[in-house]
Design a protein around this motif. Structure first.
Motif: not given
Ligand code: AMP
Length: 377
Positions: A268-292
């Motif tokens: 488990l990693a309780p933070r943004p994760h390298n395997s979620g970087h694709w979400t910046i370009d492929a999702c309306p809200a990225s993992q980073f936006e969800m985090h914030i």
């Protein structure tokens, strides 16, 4: 909690690329990001509104940082939980120091996951050569001996194939507390990233497949080429763990799919994760936006994916040498992290390529789609 108003300051502990991309997402939502880091010109500091420079567990540094921010989160796990406790006395910290503590050591993490009713690989704690021999007798060989803390990208691990491997591996990894894990001959490695808000609302990204090279993440395929049933199981596991751990923020759940199609949680990693970087370009809200959003008490939109995607990490000098070619290749979406020196094994950036939903190519097509980067995996 009432949502943090625009203009408020989000404190991020850690100054690497995950902090950088979180700070950029925060800025887009109208927040200021303030970074606690030991590196004045690191990837996050370059894009943040402010920085506090100093050690993560120094009370004076922590007090100075707390005075600048409204809420605190972190971008890496190797921060001291005691330091976060100090921060939590002054400001809200999400995820909580308790979540960080649980996930910082493999033994507490796996005990917690198993207690939540979720399978992991078979494992045993190892505190002495005798315990190692007993653990090997129980779990069999091959097996993986790991340090329980501060391991990442395959560091602090030894593969045990024969009895002759036990003593040298123990010698190399002790006196740190160790854990022995049965070796999983996995069909693939997958991960799920989940955000959970302060009101318990959750947003779960699609399960993705992760392929490693020299123990470092090389490619992420979104969605993972697994059955819908398995993908749904992986998401359900992420939900169960997020609720059980009392998550507020973001959590990445790394899993193995074994040869018989069973999911086993690895880490488990309780933070943004390298395997979620694709979400910046492929999702309306990225993992980073969800985090914030989760940290700021904003509503979480569904974690939908408008495109399929492949993400390729740019690691070390060999990958950054290709930067001009990457920029000249239509369709490759470039991300560079602003690190001064391209040391071997260092994550310097990543590249994403999008496809229509359902059109993620197979192996041959993937290599072609990655152009100059396609030959490396
Ligand atoms: P970790 O630090 O636990 O994430 O391990 C890093 C990588 O080593 C994983 O992503 C796997 O590729 C591999 N690995 C770790 N543990 C095991 C295991 N028990 N069986 C097989 N491969 C493993």
């Amino acid at each position: 909690m009432t949502p943090l108003p625009p203009g408020a300051t989000i404190g991020i502990v850690g100054g690497g690329q995950l902090g950088r991309m979180s700070a950029m997402a925060a800025a887009r939502l109208g927040y200021r990001a303030h970074i606690l880091t030991e590196e004045p010109q690191g990837p996050a500091a370059q894009v943040a509104a402010g920085t506090t420079i100093g050690p993560y567990d120094d009370p004076t540094t922590i007090a100075a940082f707390a005075a600048c921010v409204d809420v605190v989160t972190f971008e890496f796990e190797n921060v001291s939980a005691a330091g976060l406790d100090l921060l939590a006395a002054a400001r809200p910290v999400h995820p909580s120091p308790a979540v960080l503590r649980l996930t910082q050591a493999r033994v507490t993490e796996k005990s917690f996951i198993n207690a939540a009713g979720v399978p992991t690989v078979a494992w045993l704690p190892v505190g002495s050569p005798e315990e190692l021999a007993a653990a090997v007798a129980q779990l069999g060989l091959p097996a993986v001996l790991k340090t329980t803390r501060l391991g990442y990208d395959g560091r602090g691990q030894a593969m045990l194939r024969t009895m002759a491997d036990l003593a040298p591996a123990y010698e190399r990894l002790s006196p740190k507390p160790l854990i022995l894990e049965a070796f999983v001959d996995f069909a693939c490695e997958i991960s799920v990233i989940i955000a959970r808000g302060q009101d318990g609302q959750m947003a779960v990204f699609d399960a993705v497949e992760n392929r490693h090279r020299h123990h470092i993440l090389d490619l992420t395929l979104a969605p993972a080429p697994i059955t819908p049933d398995l993908a749904a199981q992986a998401q359900a596991i992420a939900r169960e763990i997020a609720v059980a751990i009392g998550l507020v923020g973001l959590l990445a759940v790394e899993m193995f799919v074994d040869a018989s199609g069973h999911i086993l949680v690895n880490e488990l990693a309780p933070r943004p994760h390298n395997s979620g970087h694709w979400t910046i370009d492929a999702c309306p809200a990225s993992q980073f936006e969800m985090h914030i959003r989760a940290v700021a008490g904003l509503p979480l939109p569904p974690a939908t994916r408008h495109s399929d995607a492949v993400m390729k990490n740019l690691v070390g000098p060999e990958a950054t040498a290709l930067w001009p070619d990457i920029l000249a290749t239509p369709g490759l979406i470039p991300h560079l992290y602003g690190k001064a020196e391209a040391r071997a094994g260092r994550k310097m950036g990543h590249v994403t390529r999008l496809f229509a939903r359902g059109a993620l190519p197979g192996q041959f097509g993937l290599s072609a789609a990655l152009g100059v980067l396609g030959g490396e995996s």
